[in-house]
Scaffold this motif. Structure first.
Motif, PDB file in Angstrom:
ATOM      1  N   LEU A  35       0.833  -1.203   0.000  1.00 16.04           N
ATOM      2  CA  LEU A  35       0.000   0.000   0.000  1.00 16.04           C
ATOM      3  C   LEU A  35       0.870   1.257   0.000  1.00 16.04           C
ATOM      4  O   LEU A  35       0.587   2.219  -0.718  1.00 16.04           O
ATOM      5  CB  LEU A  35      -0.943   0.006   1.209  1.00 16.04           C
ATOM      6  N   GLY A  54      -5.702  -0.560  -0.711  1.00 14.32           N
ATOM      7  CA  GLY A  54      -6.280  -0.037   0.525  1.00 14.32           C
ATOM      8  C   GLY A  54      -7.362  -0.952   1.059  1.00 14.32           C
ATOM      9  O   GLY A  54      -7.430  -1.219   2.264  1.00 14.32           O
ATOM     10  N   HIS A  57      -5.645  -4.236   2.288  1.00 13.47           N
ATOM     11  CA  HIS A  57      -4.964  -3.999   3.563  1.00 13.47           C
ATOM     12  C   HIS A  57      -5.977  -3.750   4.687  1.00 13.47           C
ATOM     13  O   HIS A  57      -5.786  -4.232   5.813  1.00 13.47           O
ATOM     14  CB  HIS A  57      -4.009  -2.813   3.458  1.00 13.47           C
TER      15      HIS A  57
END
Length: 128
Positions: A35, A54, A57
Motif C-alpha cells: 500500500l 487499501g 490492507h
C-alpha cells in the motif's frame, strides 16, 4: 512473566488463536508495504492501485485486530505484551516481527500440549 517470555501450558484453543494471529500478521505486513509503494507510485506516475490495495490492507488489518483481541482474551497476555502486538500491527514491518514472536509462543504452546497429552497417556497406563 516478562514481555518477551513465551507462555507454556496453553490450551489447544489458545494455540489456535495464536496460529490465526500469526498467519494474519505476515500478509497484513506485506499488504501495508505494498500500500505504501502504491501510494508513492500514485504520486509519481499514472499507476493508481491505492483503492484496491487499501481495501485489501483494510480487510487484513481488521482480521488482525479481531484475531489479536481473541488471542489476548484466550491467552491473558499482560497489557504490555498485548500492546506490543498491536503496535507492531501499525508499523510497516512490524508484522514480520510479530510473526517471529508469535511463532515462538505457538511452538511453546504446542510442545506444552503434547507434554500434557503424553502425561495423560502415561497416567492411564500406570493405573492399569
Amino acid at each position: 512473566m516478562a514481555i518477551l517470555e513465551t507462555p507454556s501450558g496453553l490450551p489447544p484453543k489458545s494455540v489456535s488463536a495464536l496460529r490465526r494471529l500469526r498467519l494474519t500478521s505476515m500478509p497484513e505486513a506485506v499488504s501495508f508495504i505494498l500500500l505504501l509503494v502504491c501510494s508513492v507510485l500514485k504520486r509519481t506516475s499514472d499507476f493508481n492501485a491505492v483503492p484496491v490495495m487499501g481495501a485489501i490492507h483494510g480487510i487484513l488489518f481488521v482480521l488482525y485486530v479481531l484475531f489479536w483481541a481473541d488471542a489476548w482474551n484466550r491467552i491473558k497476555w499482560p497489557f504490555p505484551r498485548a500492546a506490543l502486538y498491536f503496535v507492531l500491527s501499525v508499523l510497516p514491518t512490524g508484522g514480520f516481527f510479530a510473526d517471529k514472536m508469535l511463532r515462538k509462543e505457538e511452538e511453546a504452546g504446542v510442545i506444552a500440549a503434547r507434554a500434557r497429552k503424553e502425561q495423560g497417556g502415561r497416567k492411564g497406563v500406570a493405573a492399569s
